[in-house]
Design an enzyme around this catalytic site. Structure first.
Site, mmCIF file in Angstrom:
data_model
loop_
_atom_site.group_PDB
_atom_site.id
_atom_site.type_symbol
_atom_site.label_atom_id
_atom_site.label_comp_id
_atom_site.label_asym_id
_atom_site.label_seq_id
_atom_site.Cartn_x
_atom_site.Cartn_y
_atom_site.Cartn_z
ATOM 1 N N ASP A 1 0.833 -1.194 0.000
ATOM 2 C CA ASP A 1 0.000 0.000 0.000
ATOM 3 C C ASP A 1 0.874 1.253 0.000
ATOM 4 O O ASP A 1 1.873 1.337 0.717
ATOM 5 C CB ASP A 1 -0.880 -0.010 1.257
ATOM 6 N N GLU B 1 1.496 -0.595 -5.164
ATOM 7 C CA GLU B 1 0.477 0.413 -5.434
ATOM 8 C C GLU B 1 1.221 1.742 -5.466
ATOM 9 O O GLU B 1 1.499 2.344 -4.432
ATOM 10 C CB GLU B 1 -0.598 0.444 -4.356
#
Length: 556
Positions: A214, A277
């Site tokens: 993330d 990401e």
């Protein structure tokens, strides 16, 4: 002779996964947003046991791996992306035994399991942040500006709206690029590095096959934390390098993690992967995250945000393939996820476009990610009442990153809907899945659902679409089966073929893919034998009529 084709004849199902070295280079990976996938205990919230019970559905769909969003212990200020304990399962989602059972069941079915890791920030309930002395070593605290330190240290804004700084009772300020409950970690501290390597080892020892990282672009901040001098900073993410995102220093972290992942892969005899990401302003900067000694994949948000225009799509595809080829990596394609407006709605509220975009994506070289429910053609839910919303961006009056991205088709979005979504926030793409039945919660679980499901989703359930050759679910099943069966799809060469204005034609070994981005039929010489189409395509003698907003695969 006239032919009309919507789906291919059934073919033997290829065995699941076990695709050899580099399995991730052409894998199709399915994102499970855990709280919205399947509820086993009737509390209205999806959980690990519910996800495990539905794994056979994913096996039958034809995917290679499952990516699970965070299920760790968390106060749930941001849907679990505010982690209080990275080694514990939140009771909302089950137990550590449930996680172990899910991983084992997935492996028994031939599915790999990727889990989220959240290294940019923790929860403010994390033990480190709860200890004032540790907090000031392992997070980013700064004195304020002004006569008495009453002003934030700089002008940085939270992605969720408002300032990126909160003042403490001691008078200093801490950085949170997301919600105040998500303080940013200080990656200049070696103890932070050591902790996250230990967290990865914990989950790798449990059997996971990789990590989706993330905010992989966010851990390192520019020296001195300089002002940006620009408002609406969330809109600059992915458009330029910012002092808090896409700093070159993040790559040293990813190189260390790649060494860890390769070591586990060598010990197991099978590869485990890292997935970034990462929001980067160009395809070339995104490719830096997938150099041979860094992560294996990086989501291609430039493709996700491309408008439904042939020239724009071709430009993004060319730039993406060239950039990843320059570092020897595959391109990783994606159209929807839990942070963006579902592509059925984002592409002008057009299921036809969404189906066509999916077939285009699955025909491209590299790997593809699917977001739960897109195989059902689910639209964004755009009429959620304020009292049920849970996106922290809504409460801060900001806009969630990626909910509305550059290039989004807004001209044909439904009236009153911001770029296809609801005020740019993310709850509308997170509504729980409909599995069966005519009424909510549509088999999601024994009780209700944490976000209300539309009353007209009865025809979109898995049960309603199964066996219907015209359904979106069967289109996905057919496409994934063909992708596995045809040796020319997945990782490999691609070239463009001549095509009329508004139409794309790309060739793969043994296959040609045509995409009509126009709103009307286009005729062209039939390029081969039709295999699969997102809309009924007719072939009369040697002429093919491509429906508007459609994609067709041809055997050549």
């Amino acid at each position: 002779m006239t032919q009309e084709l919507t789906s291919p004849s059934p073919a033997p199902q290829a065995p699941g996964t076990g695709r050899g070295p580099g399995w991730w280079r052409d894998a199709v990976i399915y994102q499970v947003y855990v709280r919205s996938f399947a509820d086993s205990d009737g509390d209205g919230i999806g959980d690990l046991r519910g996800a495990r019970e539905r794994l056979p559905y994913l096996k039958d769909l034809g995917v290679d791996a499952v990516w699970l969003t965070p299920f760790y212990a968390s106060p749930q200020a941001d849907g679990g992306y505010d982690v209080a304990d990275y080694r514990a399962v939140d009771p909302l989602f089950g137990t550590l035994q449930d996680a172990d059972d899910l991983i084992r069941t997935a492996h028994d079915l031939g599915l790999r399991v990727i889990v989220d890791i959240v290294p940019n920030h923790t929860s403010d309930r994390h033990p480190w942040f709860q200890d004032p002395e540790l907090a000031r070593q392992r997070y980013l605290f700064r004195p304020g500006k002004g006569e008495s330190g009453e002003l934030p240290p700089n002008d940085w804004e939270s992605v969720f709206g408002g300032p990126a700084w909160t003042r403490t009772d001691r008078g200093d300020w801490y950085l949170h690029l997301f919600a105040p409950e998500q303080p940013d970690l200080n990656w200049d501290n070696p103890e932070v590095h050591a902790e996250f390597e230990a967290i990865m080892r914990f989950w790798l020892d449990l059997g996971v096959d990789g990590f989706r990282v993330d905010v992989a672009h966010g851990m390192i901040k520019a020296p001195g934390l300089p002002d940006i001098g620009h408002g609406a900073q969330a809109q600059l993410i992915g458009a330029q390098v910012l002092p808090f995102f896409d700093q070159d220093g993040v790559h040293a972290i990813h190189r260390a993690w790649r060494r860890l992942l390769d070591g586990y892969g060598d010990a197991r005899g099978k590869q485990v992967i890292g997935v970034a990401e990462a929001w980067a302003p160009t395809a070339e900067r995104l490719a830096l995250y997938v150099r041979p000694d860094e992560l294996h994949q990086a989501f291609n948000f430039q493709f996700l945000n491309a408008p439904w225009q042939s020239d724009a799509l071709r430009s993004v595809i060319d730039a993406s393939l060239a950039a990843t080829a320059s570092v020897g990596a595959p391109t990783t394609w994606v159209l929807s996820n839990h942070d963006v407006v579902r592509h059925t709605t984002r592409l002008g509220g057009s299921l036809a476009r969404a189906r066509a975009a999916t077939l285009l994506m699955l025909a491209l070289p590299g790997s593809a990610y699917l977001y739960q429910g897109e195989e059902l053609g689910l639209p964004e839910v755009t009429d959620l009442p304020d009292e049920v919303r849970q996106d922290p961006a809504f409460f801060r009056g900001g806009r969630a990153t990626g909910a509305v991205g550059p290039g989004t088709d807004t001209e044909s979005a439904p009236d009153g809907v911001a770029a296809g979504g609801q005020d740019g926030f993310r709850d509308g793409c997170r509504v729980p899945l409909p599995w069966s039945g005519e009424l909510p919660p549509y088999g999601f679980g024994p009780g209700g659902s944490w976000l209300p499901q539309p009353a007209d989703w009865g025809g979109l359930t898995v049960a309603a679409q199964t066996g219907d050759p015209a359904s979106t679910l069967e289109l996905y099943r057919a496409a994934l089966e063909l992708r596995r069966r045809l040796p020319g799809l997945g990782d490999g060469p691609m070239s463009w073929a001549p095509a009329p204005d508004g139409v794309l034609a790309l060739t793969r070994p043994g296959l040609l893919c045509t995409v009509n981005t126009l709103g009307h039929d286009v005729g062209l010489p039939a390029p081969g034998t039709p295999l699969l189409s997102s809309a009924p395509v007719t072939v009369d003698d040697a002429t093919a009529q491509l429906p508007g907003d459609s994609c067709t695969w041809w055997a050549i």
